[in-house]
Design an enzyme around this catalytic site. Structure first.
Site: not given
Ligand code: PLP
Length: 385
Positions: A69, A177, A197-199, A235, A323
């Site tokens: 993301g 989200q 975002s995958g996770h 890659t 974060c």
């Molecule tokens: N944007 C939002 C709203 C998120 O909640 C997050 C991750 O918590 C991200 C971006 C960042 O994604 P990634 O962890 O895949 O870099």
């Protein structure tokens, strides 16, 4: 252990791991290689791209695989702004994820852009009228998230995108989200770029995608071999892309059911906490919020202390954004909503997943009450610490 931090990350689903496995082992080719091993990888990548495109309602050529993301947000904000000759002005909101905010800040610092931060109301809602006021002839991009990661508020992105379109400005939304619980159809949303975002949806960490509308130019952030039609060199993470596609498709297939189930559990959690914990305040929009997100402030406590108490009771949750964890600054999201810094320091977020049960919710409500009592008790008698 009860894990209520799905907004931070989710485990990889078994089906996803099984789909990825061949591309980590036997079918390990580089999709750019002109031989049969590479071609097998290229076919897998193009299948994954087609699946992601189906979920997003776009063309396969409009999907750019990224490392997650954060990279998708960076590519949208920096890439589109740098490729748009009309000026040096970005409109975003005060409550974006750091991946958007810091990309905007970089554009300001290094490229002389002006950034307008749209305010939010007490529920964390951005308004389309504010966006209309902020957009100027020299605006290169408007970026507003689909749903907030700390308080779960769902933003009126389709409305804002309609304003941006009318004024001829590209519109990006961070849908990280929202994936798996909200409709990500880019035609319905009317956006030009969208990050996932995958996770957050049962794929591994380190893979994501940016939808980039065909006619919207973006300067690459990563330069090199020109993969992803020159928009993102490097890659490709073939197994990751296959995993992301499988996770998204599985999440999309059960999206309605999941949203309903999570909403019921979340409402039980919110009702329980507000009834059982004196002084508890729900943060974010009471109605237009992510199905699995319940976020509170517990005045008279400290969020970090409550989290510790919860963990001792076997429950894992968060003070907000993973974060921002470890920083003792109050959340920029809560401050933007007009919450006082000393109250913002008491924030706790519970994010539910498919693994969450009604029994767990009942246990969490009990534990929140006990944890807040314990923290307030310690605060009243500092000598016992
Ligand atoms: N944007 C939002 C709203 C998120 O909640 C997050 C991750 O918590 C991200 C971006 C960042 O994604 P990634 O962890 O895949 O870099």
């Amino acid at each position: 252990m009860i894990y209520l931090d799905a907004a931070a990350t989710t485990p990889v689903r078994r089906e996803v791991l099984e789909a990825m496995w061949p591309y980590l082992t036997g079918e390990f080719g580089n999709p750019s290689s002109h031989h049969s091993v590479g071609e097998a990888a290229a076919r897998a990548l193009s299948g994954a791209r087609a699946t992601v495109a189906t979920v997003l309602g776009c063309r396969a050529s409009e999907v750019v695989f990224t490392s997650g993301g954060t990279e998708a947000d960076n590519l949208a904000v920096k890439g589109i702004s740098l490729a748009t000759p009309r000026g040096r002005h970005v409109v975003t909101s005060l409550i974006e994820h750091e991946a958007v905010l810091e990309s905007c800040e970089y554009m300001r610092r290094r490229h002389g852009f002006e950034i307008t931060y749209l305010p939010v109301d007490e529920f964390g809602r951005v308004s389309a009228a504010e966006a209309r006021r902020a957009i100027r002839p020299e605006t290169t991009l408007c970026s507003v998230m689909l749903a907030n990661n700390e308080v779960g508020t769902i933003e009126p992105v389709a409305e804002i995108a309609a304003v941006a379109k009318e004024l001829g400005v590209p519109m990006h939304t961070d849908a990280v989200q929202a994936a798996g619980v909200l409709d990500l159809d880019v035609r319905a949303l009317g956006v030009d770029a969208l990050s996932i975002s995958g996770h957050k949806v049962g794929a591994p960490k380190g893979v994501g995608a940016l939808f980039l509308r065909g006619r919207v130019a973006a300067e690459p952030v990563l330069h090199g071999g020109g993969q992803e039609r020159g928009r993102r060199s490097g890659t490709e993470n073939v197994a990751g892309a296959v995993g992301l596609a499988m996770a998204l498709r599985l999440a999309e297939d059960s999206r309605g059911e999941r949203a309903l189930r999570l909403t019921t559990l979340r409402n039980d959690l919110i009702r329980g906490v507000l009834a059982e914990v004196p002084g508890a305040v729900l943060t974010g929009d009471p109605v237009r919020r992510l199905p699995g997100c319940a976020s509170f402030c517990f005045p008279g406590t400290s969020g970090e202390a409550v989290l510790l108490q919860m963990e001792q009771r076997g429950i894992v949750c968060s003070s907000g954004s993973a974060c921002a964890a470890g920083s003792d600054r109050p959340s920029h999201v809560l401050l933007a909503m007009g919450i006082a810094p000393e109250v913002a320091q008491t924030a706790v977020r519970f994010t539910l997943s498919d693994a969450t049960t009604a029994d767990q919710v009942a246990e969490v409500v009990r534990s929140v009450r006990e944890s807040c009592e314990a923290v307030r008790g310690i605060a009243r008698c500092p000598d016992v610490v």
